[in-house]
Design an enzyme around this catalytic site. Structure first.
Site, PDB file in Angstrom:
ATOM      1  N   SER A 142     -20.693  57.488  42.461  1.00  0.00           N
ATOM      2  CA  SER A 142     -21.498  58.754  42.748  1.00  0.00           C
ATOM      3  C   SER A 142     -20.554  59.877  42.379  1.00  0.00           C
ATOM      4  O   SER A 142     -19.261  59.561  42.304  1.00  0.00           O
ATOM      5  CB  SER A 142     -21.866  58.800  44.105  1.00  0.00           C
ATOM      6  N   TYR A 155     -20.813  57.229  52.992  1.00  0.00           N
ATOM      7  CA  TYR A 155     -21.246  57.161  51.683  1.00  0.00           C
ATOM      8  C   TYR A 155     -19.956  57.556  50.730  1.00  0.00           C
ATOM      9  O   TYR A 155     -19.789  57.036  49.727  1.00  0.00           O
ATOM     10  CB  TYR A 155     -22.250  58.309  51.533  1.00  0.00           C
TER      11      TYR A 155
END
Ligand code: NAD
Length: 260
Positions: A142, A155
């Site tokens: 990401s 995350y």
């Protein structure tokens, strides 16, 4: 003749969103995608959709955090096809909360899906890749593999961690012709993002439109979402590499959000 003719491509979390698009694109370019997902009914539905359009696909039930299920899923794939050429470790979730009171159970759950899942699926596939002297592993990172945002402690931690894992695999896998790379998307409108828009609005005390404009797309060059197709392009690019020339790398696919 297509780029991936005869290739077996395992994609985790492929019943939905980005993983589903990647599986469809592999099938369209000649590979047999294996839809490995927690949700077997949706995995089977995706496999049937693909079979109706572009040839073969196979669904396996796999909770990527469960060692026995990962080993069983991989041995079922080997029993059916005899090899695994490509692994896209994509399954993931998002939980947004401030660090100060992030529940430990949520922290562990998120790290487990992203990191244990990547480790367990890699290890299970790698034995077969080494035996065949060929493998292409792509991790779904990401922009949060490179950059931080508020409310996303586990995350961001997990997505940074995947880059470390890919670098180790790049070194260990090289002599077996196995490459490892990371694709790092910006925001893509999938169920994972649709769920967090109202959650972020609540946590930050702003409207959903503001979350999109002022949080999610604020640092892009053009205010645009990344698409599942854009992400699949990058994954297939790494998966198609003919040599070790590109390994241990990570590429950001994000309309310019985070420039290296
Ligand atoms: P999604 O929610 O649409 O799909 C995720 C899939 O993973 C679902 O099919 C779900 O059933 C599956 N899954 C969840 N837990 C699992 C488990 N334990 N074992 C097996 N499968 C499991 O989400 P998405 O947006 O397509 O996300 C896919 C990946 O892309 C994730 O790793 C996510 O972090 C990453 N990513 C997404 C975005 C985005 O903006 N959507 C941006 C960057 C990175």
């Amino acid at each position: 003749m297509s780029r991936f003719d005869g290739r077996i491509a395992v994609v985790t979390g492929a019943a939905s969103g980005i993983g589903k698009e990647i599986a469809e694109r592999f099938a369209a370019e000649g590979a047999t995608p294996v839809i490995a997902d927690l949700n077997l009914a949706s995995a089977k539905a995706t496999a049937e959709e693909i079979k109706a359009k572009s040839g073969d696909a196979f669904a396996v039930a796999m909770d990527v955090t469960n060692e026995a299920q990962v080993e069983k899923g991989v041995s079922d794939i080997i029993a059916k096809y005899g090899k695994i050429d490509i692994l896209v470790s994509n399954a993931g979730i998002q939980i947004v909360k401030p660090l100060v009171d992030f529940p430990f159970a949520d922290w562990k759950k998120l790290l487990s899906i992203h990191l244990d899942g990547a480790f367990l699926t890699t290890r299970a596939c790698l034995k077969h890749m080494y035996a065949a002297n060929y493998g292409r592993v792509v991790y779904m990172g990401s922009v949060h593999s490179k950059e931080a945002s508020k409310l996303k402690a586990p995350y961001v931690t997990a997505k940074h961690g995947l880059i470390g894992l890919a670098k180790v695999l790049a070194k260990e896998g090289a002599e077996h012709n196995v490459t490892a790379n990371v694709v790092c998307p910006g925001f893509v409108r999938t169920p994972l993002v649709d769920k967090q828009i109202p959650e972020q609005a609540k946590e930050l005390g702003i409207s959903e439109a503001q979350v999109i404009k002022e949080v999610m797309l604020k640092d892009t060059v053009d205010g645009e979402f990344t698409t599942t197709d854009d992400v699949a392009d990058a994954v297939l690019f790494f998966a198609a590499a003919r040599t070790n020339v590109m390994t241990g790398q990570s590429v950001v696919v994000s309309h310019g959000w985070f420039m290296q």
